[in-house]
Design a protein around this motif. Structure first.
Motif, short mmCIF file in Angstrom:
data_model
loop_
_atom_site.label_atom_id
_atom_site.label_comp_id
_atom_site.label_asym_id
_atom_site.label_seq_id
_atom_site.Cartn_x
_atom_site.Cartn_y
_atom_site.Cartn_z
N ILE A 185 -28.54 25.58 28.38
CA ILE A 185 -29.02 25.42 27.00
C ILE A 185 -30.55 25.44 26.96
O ILE A 185 -31.16 26.08 26.10
CB ILE A 185 -28.47 24.10 26.41
CG1 ILE A 185 -26.95 24.20 26.24
CG2 ILE A 185 -29.13 23.80 25.08
CD1 ILE A 185 -26.31 22.91 25.78
N ALA A 206 -31.78 28.97 27.41
CA ALA A 206 -31.54 29.80 26.23
C ALA A 206 -32.51 29.45 25.10
O ALA A 206 -33.03 30.34 24.41
CB ALA A 206 -30.10 29.65 25.76
N THR A 235 -23.72 29.72 30.50
CA THR A 235 -24.15 29.00 29.29
C THR A 235 -25.33 29.69 28.63
O THR A 235 -25.36 29.86 27.40
CB THR A 235 -24.51 27.56 29.64
OG1 THR A 235 -23.39 26.90 30.24
CG2 THR A 235 -24.93 26.79 28.41
N ARG A 236 -26.30 30.07 29.42
CA ARG A 236 -27.48 30.74 28.87
C ARG A 236 -27.09 32.03 28.16
O ARG A 236 -27.53 32.28 27.02
CB ARG A 236 -28.48 31.04 29.98
CG ARG A 236 -29.74 31.76 29.51
CD ARG A 236 -30.62 32.16 30.69
NE ARG A 236 -31.84 32.83 30.26
CZ ARG A 236 -31.92 34.11 29.93
NH1 ARG A 236 -30.82 34.88 30.00
NH2 ARG A 236 -33.07 34.64 29.53
N MET A 290 -25.14 31.38 24.96
CA MET A 290 -26.03 30.89 23.90
C MET A 290 -26.87 32.04 23.32
O MET A 290 -27.08 32.12 22.10
CB MET A 290 -26.94 29.80 24.47
CG MET A 290 -26.24 28.52 24.85
SD MET A 290 -25.91 27.46 23.44
CE MET A 290 -27.56 26.98 22.97
N SER A 330 -26.65 33.24 19.47
CA SER A 330 -27.83 33.13 18.60
C SER A 330 -28.17 34.44 17.91
O SER A 330 -28.91 34.45 16.93
CB SER A 330 -29.03 32.66 19.43
OG SER A 330 -29.37 33.61 20.42
N ILE A 342 -28.86 25.20 16.40
CA ILE A 342 -28.35 25.27 17.78
C ILE A 342 -27.09 24.43 17.93
O ILE A 342 -26.12 24.87 18.57
CB ILE A 342 -29.45 24.79 18.76
CG1 ILE A 342 -30.60 25.79 18.77
CG2 ILE A 342 -28.88 24.62 20.16
CD1 ILE A 342 -31.79 25.33 19.57
N VAL A 364 -24.91 27.80 17.09
CA VAL A 364 -25.05 28.53 18.35
C VAL A 364 -24.16 27.92 19.44
O VAL A 364 -23.32 28.60 20.03
CB VAL A 364 -26.53 28.56 18.81
CG1 VAL A 364 -26.64 29.28 20.14
CG2 VAL A 364 -27.39 29.24 17.75
N LEU A 365 -24.35 26.63 19.71
CA LEU A 365 -23.58 25.98 20.78
C LEU A 365 -22.09 25.97 20.49
O LEU A 365 -21.27 26.18 21.38
CB LEU A 365 -24.10 24.56 20.99
CG LEU A 365 -23.42 23.76 22.10
CD1 LEU A 365 -23.55 24.47 23.44
CD2 LEU A 365 -24.00 22.36 22.19
N ALA A 371 -20.63 29.23 21.30
CA ALA A 371 -20.73 29.57 22.72
C ALA A 371 -19.82 28.73 23.59
O ALA A 371 -19.75 28.96 24.81
CB ALA A 371 -22.19 29.39 23.18
#
Length: 313
Positions: free
Chosen positions: A116, A119, A195-196, A199, A203, A222, A226-227, A230
């Motif tokens: 996170i 990202a 994760t990156r 994200m 986004s 986020i 976004v999160l 994701a």
């Protein structure tokens, strides 16, 4: 649901046969080991041992007998320890389960957090630092990392014990910290990268741009948009890594002298203790299938679009 259950049972059945056949195809004759070695071993004694342990029967018959007994929780008796295999697993599985659980908490919290951060700070020094550190962590084998951790934090600094599983909650955490960190390093790197990327992809969605245009704070965007979108690939990867960690305990438990099922498997293979080896491998496969099935069931709850797509299919 019925189709998924049938597929699960078919997978378990196929895996059990592969495990049973592969163990018996390994070099070495278990009858020789059971008879006490080749010294003064007569053909009559060898034949008697084969008959006693049903080793003279065809492979299919042996597999059927083993499968039937396993369904009744009778995994046989260890050739080496002369104890019930189920008792051996019951005594060692809690240590392995605690180790895997500890390592899972570490790589989920640190890996998702690092992903996170990378990202959110994409293109900045924090992103480069996370990518570089995770690349280094992924390139180091777990047993090499374990040896390095023992040398630095166990021997030189003396902060953590290097052998044993400890007693009580505090003692267990203290003893399992180094092996859990060694197991979590590679998984942390993988989860942070997934994760990156998840994200970054989330986004770029249109509704995120709309949320920014409407004046929502970046923190709120986020967290809510976004999160949340994701979470699907993140949870999937965390589940797959956790499921595969049981196999990773073989090296880690050997390095740190832990009495878990990983070290039990190593000893069983070295001593041709076939019932123990078969039971441990089957337990690993069952745990892997159960965890991946749970992840598959959780996915539609995290992302309703998956449920809609499955219904349409």
């Amino acid at each position: 649901m019925t189709r998924a259950l049938a597929g699960l049972l078919a997978t378990l059945l196929a895996a059990s046969f592969v495990i049973f056949a592969a163990v018996y195809a390994a070099p070495g004759d278990p009858a020789v080991f059971l008879a006490g070695g080749r010294d003064k071993l007569t053909p009559e004694r060898l034949a008697a041992v084969r008959e006693q342990y049903h080793l003279d029967e065809p492979l299919a018959v042996q597999y059927g007998r083993w499968l039937w007994d396993g369904l009744h929780l009778d995994l046989g008796r260890s050739f080496q320890y002369h104890d019930q295999v189920a008792d051996l697993l019951g005594g060692r599985f809690p240590t392995t389960l605690a180790l895997v659980g500890y390592a899972t908490v570490l790589f989920v919290v640190l890996g998702v957090g690092a992903g996170i951060l990378a990202a959110v700070r994409r293109g900045r020094w924090a992103d480069s630092a996370v990518v570089g550190a995770t690349t280094l962590a992924a390139s180091v084998p777990s047993f090499v990392g374990g040896i390095a951790l023992v040398a630095v934090f166990g021997v030189q600094l003396g902060w953590f014990p290097v052998t044993g599983g400890g007693e009580g909650i505090a003692g267990t955490i203290h003893h399992l910290t180094l092996p859990a960190v060694a197991m979590a390093l590679g998984a942390l790197a993988l989860v942070s990268r997934v994760t990156r990327q998840a994200m970054v992809d989330a986004s770029a969605a249109d509704h995120v741009e709309v949320a920014r245009a409407s004046g929502l704070s970046e923190r709120e965007i986020i967290r809510r948009h976004v999160l949340r979108n994701a979470l699907g690939p993140i949870v999937t990867m965390c589940g797959l890594v956790t499921a595969g960690m049981l196999a990773g305990t073989v090296a880690i438990e050997t390095v740190f002298g832990l009495s878990g099922i990983g070290s039990l498997l190593v000893g069983a293979i070295n001593s041709h203790d076939f019932p123990v080896a078969q039971a441990v491998l089957l337990l690993m496969v069952i745990c892997y299938i159960v965890v991946t099935t749970l992840v598959d069931l959780v996915q539609p709850l995290l992302d309703p679009r998956i449920k809609t797509a499955r219904s349409a299919a």
